[in-house]
Write an enzyme that holds these catalytic residues in place. Structure first.
Site, PDB file in Angstrom:
ATOM      1  N   HIS A 193     -35.470 -19.625-103.784  1.00  0.00           N
ATOM      2  CA  HIS A 193     -34.834 -20.653-102.953  1.00  0.00           C
ATOM      3  C   HIS A 193     -33.907 -21.556-103.771  1.00  0.00           C
ATOM      4  CE1 HIS A 193     -37.880 -19.630 -99.933  1.00  0.00           C
ATOM      5  NE2 HIS A 193     -37.341 -20.473 -99.091  1.00  0.00           N
ATOM      6  N   GLU A 237     -32.159 -13.503 -89.029  1.00  0.00           N
ATOM      7  CA  GLU A 237     -30.822 -13.729 -89.591  1.00  0.00           C
ATOM      8  C   GLU A 237     -29.863 -12.593 -89.296  1.00  0.00           C
ATOM      9  OE1 GLU A 237     -33.553 -14.542 -91.232  1.00  0.00           O
ATOM     10  OE2 GLU A 237     -33.305 -16.617 -91.890  1.00  0.00           O
TER      11      GLU A 237
HETATM   12  C1  LIG Z   1     -35.523 -14.667 -94.144  1.00  0.00           C
HETATM   13  C2  LIG Z   1     -35.973 -16.071 -94.084  1.00  0.00           C
HETATM   14  N1  LIG Z   1     -35.484 -16.871 -93.113  1.00  0.00           N
HETATM   15  C3  LIG Z   1     -35.867 -18.158 -93.031  1.00  0.00           C
HETATM   16  C4  LIG Z   1     -36.764 -18.678 -93.910  1.00  0.00           C
HETATM   17  C5  LIG Z   1     -37.143 -20.151 -93.847  1.00  0.00           C
HETATM   18  N2  LIG Z   1     -38.514 -20.304 -93.420  1.00  0.00           N
HETATM   19  C6  LIG Z   1     -39.491 -20.519 -94.314  1.00  0.00           C
HETATM   20  S1  LIG Z   1     -40.976 -20.637 -93.588  1.00  0.00           S
HETATM   21  C7  LIG Z   1     -40.327 -20.399 -92.072  1.00  0.00           C
HETATM   22  C8  LIG Z   1     -41.215 -20.374 -90.889  1.00  0.00           C
HETATM   23  C9  LIG Z   1     -42.084 -19.182 -90.884  1.00  0.00           C
HETATM   24  O1  LIG Z   1     -43.014 -19.267 -89.874  1.00  0.00           O
HETATM   25  P1  LIG Z   1     -44.217 -18.267 -89.786  1.00  0.00           P
HETATM   26  O2  LIG Z   1     -43.757 -16.881 -90.031  1.00  0.00           O
HETATM   27  O3  LIG Z   1     -44.899 -18.529 -88.509  1.00  0.00           O
HETATM   28  O4  LIG Z   1     -45.151 -18.652 -91.018  1.00  0.00           O
HETATM   29  P2  LIG Z   1     -45.898 -20.022 -91.303  1.00  0.00           P
HETATM   30  O5  LIG Z   1     -44.960 -20.895 -92.059  1.00  0.00           O
HETATM   31  O6  LIG Z   1     -46.327 -20.599 -90.007  1.00  0.00           O
HETATM   32  O7  LIG Z   1     -47.055 -19.639 -92.159  1.00  0.00           O
HETATM   33  C10 LIG Z   1     -38.943 -20.254 -92.141  1.00  0.00           C
HETATM   34  C11 LIG Z   1     -38.071 -20.063 -90.991  1.00  0.00           C
HETATM   35  C12 LIG Z   1     -37.232 -17.816 -94.931  1.00  0.00           C
HETATM   36  N3  LIG Z   1     -38.087 -18.259 -95.867  1.00  0.00           N
HETATM   37  N4  LIG Z   1     -36.838 -16.528 -94.984  1.00  0.00           N
END
Ligand SMILES: Cc1ncc(C[n+]2csc(CCOP(=O)(O)OP(=O)(O)O)c2C)c(N)n1
Ligand SMILES: [Mg+2]
Lengths: 331, 334
Positions: B129, B60
């Protein structure tokens, strides 16, 4: 000994108990999935199907005084660390008997007796916290180790890089575990990240780093143990990349239609539960019928957990005013 | 007039602006190929292609700052912050860099960009959230802060935001995404201009975002003839419309989806108190959330948010006594 600590102790070395815990996590997640899908539970949830071996491997290596900072996708890690299914499921249902009194939900589990720090739903959010816990241990001069678990997608956020650098220059007793399950939400990691092996990012922080097979509990245990040993003995941080796969969609509503054909199946041929079953049969001398009995028992247990939690009380409105400050201040 | 869901109104506004203005570019997490976690960017990648519509890594800070940079060089970026909370990791680029560009370039640089973020509670997403966090951005000079309440305002205000030469925060109440409403694509709405959502003569409610619907519901069942003002813009807010209404009704109630401390409603109450000191028929009041995080449990989250029952209770008390009633958590001894 509390139930949680007993549950933790059970999986430290026994291959049968480790397999059983993996089955429990799988059953738990499947029930949670059904409860969200039917609208019985509102909000959203992130399942760890396919990532059980990493959770159990991690829990079996750590001491209960080694804190773990993990993410919203941590039902498995919580259960592996010893959180009871009742406590986790009640939390996910928002019940007063949940580990956060029903105020946290699916993304926010915790149990300090077992070393589970409140899980964060902000990408990268738990990483500096783990480094800070490690800083405390360094200053206190004890041999505790902190762990941060995060996803592949988190390696693109500032907190990842800042925390790795800070931990490296201060030689903090912390282990960073990147659970690379190939996807961040609906994006395959290669679409957002120019390298395939994420652990090499630690190279520029002069930090030990390696990848390991996150589907194989023995490999997981060995890899985490060596990083924990290094941290405990003053050797500083390590970045581990566990190669896993997210069997489910990102969250409740996601069908994961964006995955290439055959990818899921090929990973499922190395389903951690299959590997754990083989291992339990080989080392633990489990028979085919032992396995069937155990699975049937776990299914029953988790079904009973659902019923128990559905009957559990809702939190009272007064609880939302607690735990804001050390002492309640009327405003 | 077509009826569309709020999320479709947003996608339509984006597409209409992209068609008329080739400098508009759109990026964010999973907004291109997946068409947005809330489907607010449906069809954009297909129509405008991967140069103008991009998925970003989970970064971000980088993509918010990149929007600021691109804006200074003649583009009009519209970025999506999936949940308002995620702005936390990007706040420097927005409030300390972006919002200061014009000022620190002695007026030479403009930052014509829009930060879209979904906000608010009611869906069981828990403490990290579900916040609105309007006050994170409302206190930074240089930013404009808007929040639509329905499909029409989502469409018209987003177009106005994109056309605006300044840095605009566009806060989308997440619960409204699936709600349907008629949208007149020719209807223009101005930044800084409130809407009278329901006329009335005895009491003015000022509300924003999903609280506008709460206020409408309260007004529909109240024995008091309530005028509901949908503020639409928090900064710069529409003093004229609010003052005119309060001059007529003599009573002000602000309904805010925010903890009590530090909310934008305090600005309104302060300004109205100063302007109409001695002329008001009742104490100007705010109905807010308590000063606690958003609870996950459904029953508790419903209590936490201002709701029509509480709004009507407060209004009945206010009409009867003229004095500010206690909020529910004080009445119930919490
Ligand atoms: C700072 C932030 N940006 C965006 C999100 C939205 N978000 C939640 S889970 C996710 C994907 C994360 O992927 P990863 O780090 O690979 O973890 P996984 O869900 O695969 O365990 C996103 C973009 C968030 N929670 N926090
Ligand atoms: Mg991932």
């Amino acid at each position: 000994m509390s139930k949680g600590l007993e549950r933790r102790k059970a999986i430290l070395s026994d291959p049968i108990a480790q397999f059983e815990r993996a089955v429990e996590i799988r059953e738990f997640e499947n029930q949670i999935n059904a409860l969200f899908a039917s609208g019985t539970i509102r909000g959203t949830t992130h399942l760890c199907l396919g990532q059980e071996a990493l959770a159990i491997g991690l829990a079996s290596v750590l001491r209960t005084d080694d804190p773990v900072s993990a993410t919203y996708r941590s039902h498995g890690i919580a259960l592996a660390l010893g959180l009871t299914p009742e406590s986790a499921m009640a939390e996910i249902m928002g019940k007063a008997t949940g580990c956060c009194g029903g105020l946290g939900g699916s993304m926010h589990l915790c149990d300090l007796e077992l070393g589970l720090l409140p899980t964060s739903a902000i990408i990268g959010g738990g990483m500096p916290i783990a480094a800070g816990a490690a800083l405390a241990f360094q200053v206190q001069g004890n041999d505790r180790v902190a762990v941060a678990v995060f996803g592949d997608g988190a390696t693109n956020i500032g907190a990842f890089h800042e925390t790795l650098n800070l931990a490296a220059i201060w030689k903090l007793p912390v282990v960073f575990i990147c659970d690379n399950n190939v996807y961040a939400e609906y994006s395959r990691i290669n679409l957002t990240t120019p390298i395939e092996d994420l652990h090499i990012r630690a190279e520029s922080y002069a930090m030990p780093h390696y990848a390991l097979d996150g589907m194989d509990i023995d490999v997981v245990r060995e890899g985490i143990q060596s990083a924990v040993d290094r941290a405990r003995s003053g050797g500083g941080p390590t970045l581990i990349e566990a190669k896993t796969y997210r069997f489910a969609g990102h969250s409740r509503a996601d069908q994961a239609l964006y995955r290439p054909e055959g990818e899921l199946d090929s990973w499922k041929s190395r389903d951690p539960l299959l590997l754990l079953e083989e291992r339990a049969k080989k080392i633990g001398k489990m028979s085919e019928s032992d396995v069937a009995d155990m699975k049937a028992r776990k299914t029953k247990e988790i079904e009973a957990t659902v019923a128990l939690c559905q009957a559990a009380p809702e939190p009272s409105p007064k609880t939302m005013f607690e735990n804001i400050w050390s002492r309640k201040v009327n405003q | 007039m077509p009826a569309m869901r709020v999320r479709q109104a947003i996608a339509t506004a984006l597409a209409d602006e992209m068609r008329t203005d080739p400098t508009v570019i759109v990026f964010g997490e999973d907004i291109a190929a997946a068409e947005g976690p809330f489907k607010t960017t449906e069809g954009l990648l297909e129509e405008f292609g991967p140069i103008r519509v991009r998925d970003t890594p989970i970064s971000e800070m980088a993509f918010t700052g990149a929007a600021v940079g691109a804006a200074t060089m003649g583009m009009k970026p519209v970025i999506e912050i999936m949940f308002m909370e995620f702005l936390g990791v990007a706040l420097d680029q927005l409030v300390t860099e972006g919002a200061k560009m014009r000022y620190l370039s002695n007026g030479k640089l403009s930052v014509p960009m829009v930060v879209r973020a979904s906000v608010g509670g009611g869906l069981g997403f828990g403490g990290q959230h579900s916040q609105t966090l309007e006050n994170w951005v409302a206190a930074t000079p240089g930013l404009k802060v808007l929040s639509p309440s329905d499909a029409q305002s989502a469409y018209s205000l987003l177009r106005a935001a994109i056309q605006d030469p300044d840095l605009v925060m566009f806060l989308e109440p997440r619960v409204t995404y699936a709600e349907r409403g008629e949208v007149d694509t020719n209807l223009k709405m101005e930044i800084g201009k409130a809407r009278v959502a329901k006329p009335g003569k005895d009491l003015t409610i000022v509300a924003l975002g999903q609280m506008t619907n709460i206020a409408r519901q309260a007004a529909a069942t109240s024995s008091t003839d309530i005028e509901v003002i949908d503020l639409c813009t928090i900064v710069p807010w529409d003093k004229k419309t609010v003052f005119e209404s309060v001059k007529k009704t003599g009573r002000l109630v602000v309904v805010e989806e925010q903890p009590e401390s530090g909310g934008w409603g305090s600005e309104i109450v302060a300004a109205v108190s100063a302007e109409f000191f001695g002329e008001l028929k009742a104490a100007p009041i705010r109905i807010t959330c308590p000063n606690v995080p958003v609870p996950y449990n459904g029953g508790l989250e419903a209590r936490f948010l201002p709701n029509p029952t509480e709004v009507n209770y407060q209004i009945d008390q206010l009409m009867a006594t003229g004095k500010a009633p206690q909020p529910w958590w004080i009445r119930e001894g919490f």
